[in-house]
Design a protein around this motif. Structure first.
Motif, PDB file in Angstrom:
ATOM      1  N   ALA A   9       0.835  -1.198   0.000  1.00 23.72           N
ATOM      2  CA  ALA A   9       0.000   0.000   0.000  1.00 23.72           C
ATOM      3  C   ALA A   9       0.872   1.251   0.000  1.00 23.72           C
ATOM      4  N   LEU A  10       0.308   2.304  -0.533  1.00 26.15           N
ATOM      5  CA  LEU A  10       0.906   3.622  -0.516  1.00 26.15           C
ATOM      6  C   LEU A  10      -0.045   4.503   0.280  1.00 26.15           C
ATOM      7  N   CYS A  11       0.481   5.299   1.192  1.00 23.23           N
ATOM      8  CA  CYS A  11      -0.355   6.187   2.010  1.00 23.23           C
ATOM      9  C   CYS A  11       0.058   7.626   1.735  1.00 23.23           C
ATOM     10  N   LEU A  55      -7.968   3.964  -3.062  1.00 24.11           N
ATOM     11  CA  LEU A  55      -7.988   3.912  -4.524  1.00 24.11           C
ATOM     12  C   LEU A  55      -7.196   2.691  -4.990  1.00 24.11           C
ATOM     13  N   PRO A  56      -7.769   1.874  -5.865  1.00 22.97           N
ATOM     14  CA  PRO A  56      -6.965   0.808  -6.474  1.00 22.97           C
ATOM     15  C   PRO A  56      -6.075   1.439  -7.539  1.00 22.97           C
ATOM     16  N   THR A  57      -4.912   0.879  -7.758  1.00 26.33           N
ATOM     17  CA  THR A  57      -4.021   1.439  -8.781  1.00 26.33           C
ATOM     18  C   THR A  57      -4.242   0.813 -10.146  1.00 26.33           C
ATOM     19  N   PHE A  61       0.794   1.333 -10.878  1.00 28.69           N
ATOM     20  CA  PHE A  61       1.996   1.213 -10.052  1.00 28.69           C
ATOM     21  C   PHE A  61       2.157  -0.247  -9.660  1.00 28.69           C
ATOM     22  N   GLU A  62       3.337  -0.575  -9.168  1.00 28.28           N
ATOM     23  CA  GLU A  62       3.549  -1.900  -8.587  1.00 28.28           C
ATOM     24  C   GLU A  62       2.700  -2.057  -7.329  1.00 28.28           C
ATOM     25  N   VAL A  63       2.466  -0.975  -6.621  1.00 29.87           N
ATOM     26  CA  VAL A  63       1.683  -0.991  -5.382  1.00 29.87           C
ATOM     27  C   VAL A  63       0.201  -1.105  -5.749  1.00 29.87           C
ATOM     28  N   PRO A  64      -0.534  -2.072  -5.184  1.00 34.45           N
ATOM     29  CA  PRO A  64      -1.920  -2.278  -5.598  1.00 34.45           C
ATOM     30  C   PRO A  64      -2.945  -1.292  -5.032  1.00 34.45           C
ATOM     31  N   ARG A  65      -2.642  -0.687  -3.860  1.00 33.78           N
ATOM     32  CA  ARG A  65      -3.641   0.182  -3.214  1.00 33.78           C
ATOM     33  C   ARG A  65      -3.014   1.499  -2.779  1.00 33.78           C
ATOM     34  N   VAL A  98      -2.755  -3.984   6.143  1.00 34.52           N
ATOM     35  CA  VAL A  98      -1.588  -3.656   5.326  1.00 34.52           C
ATOM     36  C   VAL A  98      -0.352  -4.145   6.058  1.00 34.52           C
ATOM     37  N   GLU A  99       0.481  -4.881   5.382  1.00 36.29           N
ATOM     38  CA  GLU A  99       1.712  -5.421   5.967  1.00 36.29           C
ATOM     39  C   GLU A  99       2.911  -4.503   5.742  1.00 36.29           C
ATOM     40  N   ALA A 100       2.967  -3.866   4.574  1.00 37.27           N
ATOM     41  CA  ALA A 100       4.094  -2.997   4.233  1.00 37.27           C
ATOM     42  C   ALA A 100       3.559  -1.778   3.507  1.00 37.27           C
ATOM     43  N   VAL A 101       3.932  -0.604   3.991  1.00 38.65           N
ATOM     44  CA  VAL A 101       3.402   0.637   3.437  1.00 38.65           C
ATOM     45  C   VAL A 101       4.536   1.594   3.117  1.00 38.65           C
TER      46      VAL A 101
END
Length: 150
Positions: A9-11, A55-57, A61-65, A98-101
């Motif tokens: 995820a991206l925040c 938002l879904p990507t 991006f490689e990041v899905p959310r 989310v495991e990694a942001v």
């Protein structure tokens, strides 16, 4: 942002008075063909405090959310409000499992870097519960962060 491969995820943080969208939010909006701008224009998400948006990507991006968190008015942002916004973001991401942001810590230029770092470490990290936090920031700020392993 294109090198983010080990986060799920991206925040991002958007304020009510962020028009046009600054920094990473503007770039993400561009890469998502204006998806964030359309949501802002519709009034569904305006960047108010405690406002959140997912938002879904869709492969942009490689990041899905992308989680977008409201800051209220950027002109009013101080260390206390930054801490509240980061804690709220951590709780939202924890609920979404989310495991990694990767996130951009808001407040650069308004809140000094030591207060930004403190808010991240003391408010966001305990609320997040995930295993990895990558900071989208200048390298000096990012170097001051502890590595978190799960």
């Amino acid at each position: 942002l294109d090198s983010l491969k080990e986060v799920d995820a991206l925040c991002l943080f958007v304020a009510e008075d962020d028009r046009p969208l600054p920094t990473s939010a503007g770039y993400v909006d561009w890469r998502l063909c204006g998806a964030l701008s359309r949501v802002l224009q519709s009034g569904f998400f305006v960047g108010a405090r405690e406002d959140s948006l997912l938002l879904p990507t869709d492969g942009g991006f490689e990041v899905p959310r992308v989680f977008v968190m409201g800051l209220g008015r950027r002109a009013d942002l101080d260390a206390a409000q930054l801490g509240e916004a980061l804690a709220a973001a951590g709780r939202v991401l924890a609920r979404a499992r989310v495991e990694a942001v990767a996130l951009e810590v808001p407040g650069q230029g308004r809140v000094d870097d030591s207060a930004r770092l403190s808010a991240l470490q003391e408010r966001f990290v305990p609320a997040f519960k995930g295993k990895r936090v990558a900071v989208l920031a200048d390298k000096e700020f990012a170097r001051r962060l502890p590595t978190r392993k799960g």
